[in-house]
Design an enzyme around this catalytic site. Sequence first.
Site, PDB file in Angstrom:
ATOM      1  N   GLY A   1       0.836  -1.201   0.000  1.00  0.00           N
ATOM      2  CA  GLY A   1       0.000   0.000   0.000  1.00  0.00           C
ATOM      3  C   GLY A   1       0.869   1.249   0.000  1.00  0.00           C
ATOM      4  O   GLY A   1       1.868   1.318   0.713  1.00  0.00           O
TER       5      GLY A   1
ATOM      6  N   ARG B   1       0.667  -4.802  -5.054  1.00  0.00           N
ATOM      7  CA  ARG B   1       0.790  -6.003  -4.231  1.00  0.00           C
ATOM      8  C   ARG B   1       1.044  -7.113  -5.248  1.00  0.00           C
ATOM      9  O   ARG B   1       0.356  -7.189  -6.261  1.00  0.00           O
ATOM     10  CB  ARG B   1      -0.482  -6.236  -3.421  1.00  0.00           C
TER      11      ARG B   1
ATOM     12  N   ASP C   1       4.962  -4.646   6.183  1.00  0.00           N
ATOM     13  CA  ASP C   1       5.479  -5.956   6.592  1.00  0.00           C
ATOM     14  C   ASP C   1       5.370  -7.020   5.496  1.00  0.00           C
ATOM     15  O   ASP C   1       6.211  -7.911   5.420  1.00  0.00           O
ATOM     16  CB  ASP C   1       4.883  -6.439   7.925  1.00  0.00           C
TER      17      ASP C   1
ATOM     18  N   THR D   1       4.138   2.444   6.084  1.00  0.00           N
ATOM     19  CA  THR D   1       2.719   2.066   6.026  1.00  0.00           C
ATOM     20  C   THR D   1       1.957   3.044   6.894  1.00  0.00           C
ATOM     21  O   THR D   1       2.441   3.420   7.967  1.00  0.00           O
ATOM     22  CB  THR D   1       2.459   0.633   6.517  1.00  0.00           C
ATOM     23  N   ILE D   2       0.772   3.423   6.445  1.00  0.00           N
ATOM     24  CA  ILE D   2      -0.023   4.347   7.264  1.00  0.00           C
ATOM     25  C   ILE D   2      -0.470   3.668   8.551  1.00  0.00           C
ATOM     26  O   ILE D   2      -0.823   4.332   9.508  1.00  0.00           O
ATOM     27  CB  ILE D   2      -1.251   4.898   6.502  1.00  0.00           C
ATOM     28  N   ASP D   3      -0.438   2.334   8.591  1.00  0.00           N
ATOM     29  CA  ASP D   3      -1.009   1.593   9.727  1.00  0.00           C
ATOM     30  C   ASP D   3      -0.150   1.587  11.000  1.00  0.00           C
ATOM     31  O   ASP D   3      -0.647   1.249  12.071  1.00  0.00           O
ATOM     32  CB  ASP D   3      -1.259   0.135   9.333  1.00  0.00           C
TER      33      ASP D   3
ATOM     34  N   ASP E   1       1.828  -0.522  11.991  1.00  0.00           N
ATOM     35  CA  ASP E   1       1.838  -1.837  12.645  1.00  0.00           C
ATOM     36  C   ASP E   1       3.047  -2.701  12.271  1.00  0.00           C
ATOM     37  O   ASP E   1       2.912  -3.910  12.102  1.00  0.00           O
ATOM     38  CB  ASP E   1       0.537  -2.592  12.322  1.00  0.00           C
TER      39      ASP E   1
ATOM     40  N   ARG F   1      -6.684  -2.414   8.882  1.00  0.00           N
ATOM     41  CA  ARG F   1      -7.343  -3.725   8.790  1.00  0.00           C
ATOM     42  C   ARG F   1      -7.025  -4.582  10.013  1.00  0.00           C
ATOM     43  O   ARG F   1      -7.886  -5.216  10.585  1.00  0.00           O
ATOM     44  CB  ARG F   1      -6.870  -4.424   7.520  1.00  0.00           C
TER      45      ARG F   1
ATOM     46  N   ARG G   1      -4.880   7.443   2.522  1.00  0.00           N
ATOM     47  CA  ARG G   1      -3.616   6.987   1.940  1.00  0.00           C
ATOM     48  C   ARG G   1      -2.955   8.083   1.103  1.00  0.00           C
ATOM     49  O   ARG G   1      -1.794   7.970   0.737  1.00  0.00           O
ATOM     50  CB  ARG G   1      -3.875   5.748   1.085  1.00  0.00           C
TER      51      ARG G   1
HETATM   52  O1  F6P Z   1      -1.828  -1.228   4.944  1.00  0.00           O
HETATM   53  C1  F6P Z   1      -2.411  -0.005   4.687  1.00  0.00           C
HETATM   54  C2  F6P Z   1      -3.848  -0.147   4.338  1.00  0.00           C
HETATM   55  O2  F6P Z   1      -4.336   1.117   3.964  1.00  0.00           O
HETATM   56  C3  F6P Z   1      -4.753  -0.757   5.396  1.00  0.00           C
HETATM   57  O3  F6P Z   1      -5.118   0.136   6.413  1.00  0.00           O
HETATM   58  C4  F6P Z   1      -5.898  -1.227   4.561  1.00  0.00           C
HETATM   59  O4  F6P Z   1      -6.595  -2.250   5.179  1.00  0.00           O
HETATM   60  C5  F6P Z   1      -5.230  -1.728   3.324  1.00  0.00           C
HETATM   61  O5  F6P Z   1      -4.014  -1.012   3.232  1.00  0.00           O
HETATM   62  C6  F6P Z   1      -6.031  -1.567   2.071  1.00  0.00           C
HETATM   63  O6  F6P Z   1      -5.310  -2.098   1.011  1.00  0.00           O
HETATM   64  P1  F6P Z   1      -5.623  -1.950  -0.540  1.00  0.00           P
HETATM   65  O7  F6P Z   1      -4.627  -1.011  -1.094  1.00  0.00           O
HETATM   66  O8  F6P Z   1      -5.391  -3.321  -1.075  1.00  0.00           O
HETATM   67  O9  F6P Z   1      -7.006  -1.443  -0.679  1.00  0.00           O
END
Ligand code: F6P
Length: 329
Positions: A19, A80, A111, A133-135, A137, A179, A262
């Site tokens: 992401g 991804r 990760d 990552t914005i998360d 985590d 998530r 994002r």
């Molecule tokens: O890992 C960052 C994140 O924005 C999560 O918070 C979210 O669940 C996920 O990516 C969404 O991913 P995608 O880009 O596949 O929609």
Amino acid sequence: MTGMKEKKIRKIGVLTSGGDAPGMNAAIRAVVRTARYYDIDVVGIRKGYAGLIGGEIKEMYSKDVSNVMNLGGTILHTARCPEMMTEEGLDKAAAIYKILGLDALVVIGGDGSYRGLAELSKRGVNGIGIPATIDLDMCGTEYTIGFDTAVNTGMDALNKLRDTSNSHERCSVVEVMGRDAGYIAVWCGMCGGAEEVMFPEEKEVIDSSKVIQQILENRSIGKRHNLIVVAEGVGGTQKLAKEIQEVTGIQTRATILGHLQRGGSPTATDRMHASMMGYYAVKAIMEGKQNVVMAYNSGKYEVLDLLESMEMKKTLDQEIYDVIKVLAI
Ligand code: F6P
């Protein structure tokens, strides 16, 4: 900065993966410019590992990263990459790394990107990770690039929702990203002055009946509106809003911020960490470090072993939630 030239490295690659996160461009800029400063060739790889496997590669010079510091997203694009889950894909990625004659591959990502890098390291790739990552985590580091911008975007949305929910004396249920992790949710909850926050790691279950009970108590003490933050990983935002309205009679609206968080121009905090980690990543390569990741802990930038960092544990400080509840009276 010493200005001294250390172990000679000829060529490195850089990619962004998973992401996107605001600040990735500042990290790319720092990697490219530090490398060029020390006479190291740099190639940019488009679309993450998919671009490595597909050979979407171009030389990068200092001018290629002019005017990008302020941009959200990633100028290298990202993806991804399911192929990285297969032996064939991993072997191909490692083979292209060797054909390109790279001394190291800098991967800016989360990760999942680190897991790919760990697999490549078993195939002779010298992988260097920069946490983004914005998360927030990721293990081994207190900071990940993109978090601050995402929280500020969430907070700004909460400020605006507060205006309208206050005017109409409504309840607002706001879903923020995350998530598997509630960092964005609790930070948005605290900084946006939410009445309640629901997040995946919560120690005692906060279910809809608890939220409704809280809203009813709030009404009895004269609160005219409520802001409820829900992490994406908890979900059920629309359903919760409907239930609150049905049980309490208070008009309730659901807002899902989603990928809004994002994007956007990175904050100063994200630009600073991205720039410093990008710089230190190249320095680590020059010092001969192999398969390491950048980290920021207790106010200092660190270089950790890739595999060891992935084994580390990180838990959300739930005291933030306890304080939110104290301050929400
Ligand atoms: O890992 C960052 C994140 O924005 C999560 O918070 C979210 O669940 C996920 O990516 C969404 O991913 P995608 O880009 O596949 O929609």
